[in-house]
Scaffold this motif. Structure first.
Motif, PDB file in Angstrom:
ATOM      1  N   PHE A  64      39.913  20.439  36.430  1.00 33.27           N
ATOM      2  CA  PHE A  64      39.777  21.656  35.624  1.00 33.27           C
ATOM      3  C   PHE A  64      40.139  22.885  36.470  1.00 33.27           C
ATOM      4  O   PHE A  64      40.890  23.747  36.030  1.00 33.27           O
ATOM      5  CB  PHE A  64      38.344  21.822  35.091  1.00 33.27           C
ATOM      6  N   LEU A  65      39.589  22.964  37.676  1.00 34.58           N
ATOM      7  CA  LEU A  65      39.791  24.149  38.510  1.00 34.58           C
ATOM      8  C   LEU A  65      41.194  24.219  39.100  1.00 34.58           C
ATOM      9  O   LEU A  65      41.714  25.307  39.322  1.00 34.58           O
ATOM     10  CB  LEU A  65      38.730  24.215  39.608  1.00 34.58           C
ATOM     11  N   ARG A  76      40.137  30.118  37.270  1.00 33.79           N
ATOM     12  CA  ARG A  76      39.282  31.119  36.619  1.00 33.79           C
ATOM     13  C   ARG A  76      38.497  30.547  35.436  1.00 33.79           C
ATOM     14  O   ARG A  76      37.768  31.270  34.774  1.00 33.79           O
ATOM     15  CB  ARG A  76      40.123  32.306  36.157  1.00 33.79           C
ATOM     16  N   LYS A  77      38.651  29.246  35.185  1.00 28.64           N
ATOM     17  CA  LYS A  77      37.936  28.647  34.058  1.00 28.64           C
ATOM     18  C   LYS A  77      36.434  28.783  34.299  1.00 28.64           C
ATOM     19  O   LYS A  77      35.945  28.468  35.375  1.00 28.64           O
ATOM     20  CB  LYS A  77      38.316  27.167  33.913  1.00 28.64           C
ATOM     21  N   PRO A  78      35.676  29.277  33.318  1.00 28.81           N
ATOM     22  CA  PRO A  78      34.231  29.459  33.492  1.00 28.81           C
ATOM     23  C   PRO A  78      33.509  28.141  33.788  1.00 28.81           C
ATOM     24  O   PRO A  78      33.791  27.120  33.163  1.00 28.81           O
ATOM     25  CB  PRO A  78      33.781  30.032  32.142  1.00 28.81           C
ATOM     26  N   ILE A  79      32.593  28.206  34.742  1.00 25.83           N
ATOM     27  CA  ILE A  79      31.824  27.029  35.150  1.00 25.83           C
ATOM     28  C   ILE A  79      31.087  26.425  33.953  1.00 25.83           C
ATOM     29  O   ILE A  79      31.050  25.199  33.793  1.00 25.83           O
ATOM     30  CB  ILE A  79      30.821  27.399  36.276  1.00 25.83           C
ATOM     31  N   LEU A  80      30.528  27.285  33.097  1.00 24.21           N
ATOM     32  CA  LEU A  80      29.787  26.758  31.939  1.00 24.21           C
ATOM     33  C   LEU A  80      30.699  26.015  30.967  1.00 24.21           C
ATOM     34  O   LEU A  80      30.291  25.034  30.353  1.00 24.21           O
ATOM     35  CB  LEU A  80      29.029  27.880  31.224  1.00 24.21           C
ATOM     36  N   GLU A  81      31.946  26.442  30.852  1.00 28.83           N
ATOM     37  CA  GLU A  81      32.898  25.735  29.993  1.00 28.83           C
ATOM     38  C   GLU A  81      33.207  24.359  30.580  1.00 28.83           C
ATOM     39  O   GLU A  81      33.278  23.356  29.856  1.00 28.83           O
ATOM     40  CB  GLU A  81      34.186  26.558  29.843  1.00 28.83           C
ATOM     41  N   ILE A 139      27.329  21.778  38.578  1.00 25.30           N
ATOM     42  CA  ILE A 139      28.723  22.084  38.958  1.00 25.30           C
ATOM     43  C   ILE A 139      28.727  22.928  40.229  1.00 25.30           C
ATOM     44  O   ILE A 139      29.461  22.633  41.181  1.00 25.30           O
ATOM     45  CB  ILE A 139      29.458  22.846  37.829  1.00 25.30           C
ATOM     46  N   HIS A 140      27.905  23.982  40.260  1.00 25.55           N
ATOM     47  CA  HIS A 140      27.831  24.851  41.442  1.00 25.55           C
ATOM     48  C   HIS A 140      27.446  24.047  42.687  1.00 25.55           C
ATOM     49  O   HIS A 140      28.021  24.227  43.758  1.00 25.55           O
ATOM     50  CB  HIS A 140      26.841  26.003  41.220  1.00 25.55           C
ATOM     51  N   GLN A 141      26.478  23.168  42.533  1.00 23.13           N
ATOM     52  CA  GLN A 141      26.014  22.353  43.661  1.00 23.13           C
ATOM     53  C   GLN A 141      27.142  21.456  44.177  1.00 23.13           C
ATOM     54  O   GLN A 141      27.363  21.347  45.380  1.00 23.13           O
ATOM     55  CB  GLN A 141      24.819  21.511  43.211  1.00 23.13           C
ATOM     56  N   ARG A 142      27.874  20.847  43.270  1.00 25.45           N
ATOM     57  CA  ARG A 142      28.987  19.977  43.666  1.00 25.45           C
ATOM     58  C   ARG A 142      30.104  20.794  44.327  1.00 25.45           C
ATOM     59  O   ARG A 142      30.704  20.350  45.300  1.00 25.45           O
ATOM     60  CB  ARG A 142      29.514  19.203  42.462  1.00 25.45           C
ATOM     61  N   LEU A 143      30.380  21.970  43.799  1.00 22.83           N
ATOM     62  CA  LEU A 143      31.418  22.817  44.393  1.00 22.83           C
ATOM     63  C   LEU A 143      31.029  23.237  45.813  1.00 22.83           C
ATOM     64  O   LEU A 143      31.880  23.263  46.707  1.00 22.83           O
ATOM     65  CB  LEU A 143      31.692  24.039  43.518  1.00 22.83           C
ATOM     66  N   ARG A 144      29.761  23.564  46.032  1.00 19.83           N
ATOM     67  CA  ARG A 144      29.296  23.906  47.389  1.00 19.83           C
ATOM     68  C   ARG A 144      29.500  22.729  48.337  1.00 19.83           C
ATOM     69  O   ARG A 144      29.942  22.896  49.469  1.00 19.83           O
ATOM     70  CB  ARG A 144      27.831  24.339  47.375  1.00 19.83           C
TER      71      ARG A 144
END
Length: 156
Positions: free
Chosen positions: A20-21, A26-31, A43-48
């Protein structure tokens, strides 16, 4: 952040997030979370985790150089008079804004660079007045890109 020497293990959810990214940073994390079926916090945790591993490093906007008048892309093989000239030549090449990439290579050239110029006249000036004037450069071999056919990242 420097990537570690060991390969990171990513699962199917990580791959979906990355796809997706990579398509649109710029795709919203919630989407993305809604599409995958997990929480935005997950999602934030996985991205970190992926950033910490060195697999991903930020995001960027891509400028279309043609809109700015840069229409000539070329690859230039640089022959150096001796191998110890490599670091000196690279330091000088870094000062030339038209140089987009610089690679040490195997084969005939010591260095291969990718440059972007406004036109062939600009390229000729760059070659004659800047690149070939660098101490240690004995000669160059230039290949003009007529059209880029493939532009992609590694498949995830």
């Amino acid at each position: 952040m420097k990537p570690s020497n060991e390969n990171i293990k990513i699962d199917g959810i990580d791959k979906k997030i990355l796809r997706f990214l990579m398509q649109d940073a710029r795709k919203p994390i919630l989407e993305i979370a809604r599409n995958i079926g997990i929480s935005g916090a997950a999602i934030h945790q996985r991205l970190r985790k992926l950033e910490k591993s060195g697999l991903i490093a930020g995001s960027k906007f891509i400028v279309n150089p043609k809109v700015l008048g840069y229409t000539t892309m070329a690859y230039i093989g640089i022959f150096l008079d001796k191998a110890m000239s490599n670091p000196i030549a690279v330091k000088q090449l870094e000062k030339i804004p038209e140089v987009l990439e610089c690679h040490y290579t195997t084969g005939n050239w010591s260095i291969l660079i990718k440059v972007l110029c406004k036109d062939n006249e600009h390229l000729m000036h760059l070659l004659n007045k800047k690149i070939q004037q660098i101490e240690g450069v004995s000669r160059t071999e230039t290949f003009i890109s007529l059209d880029q056919q493939i532009d992609r990242q590694i498949t995830i």
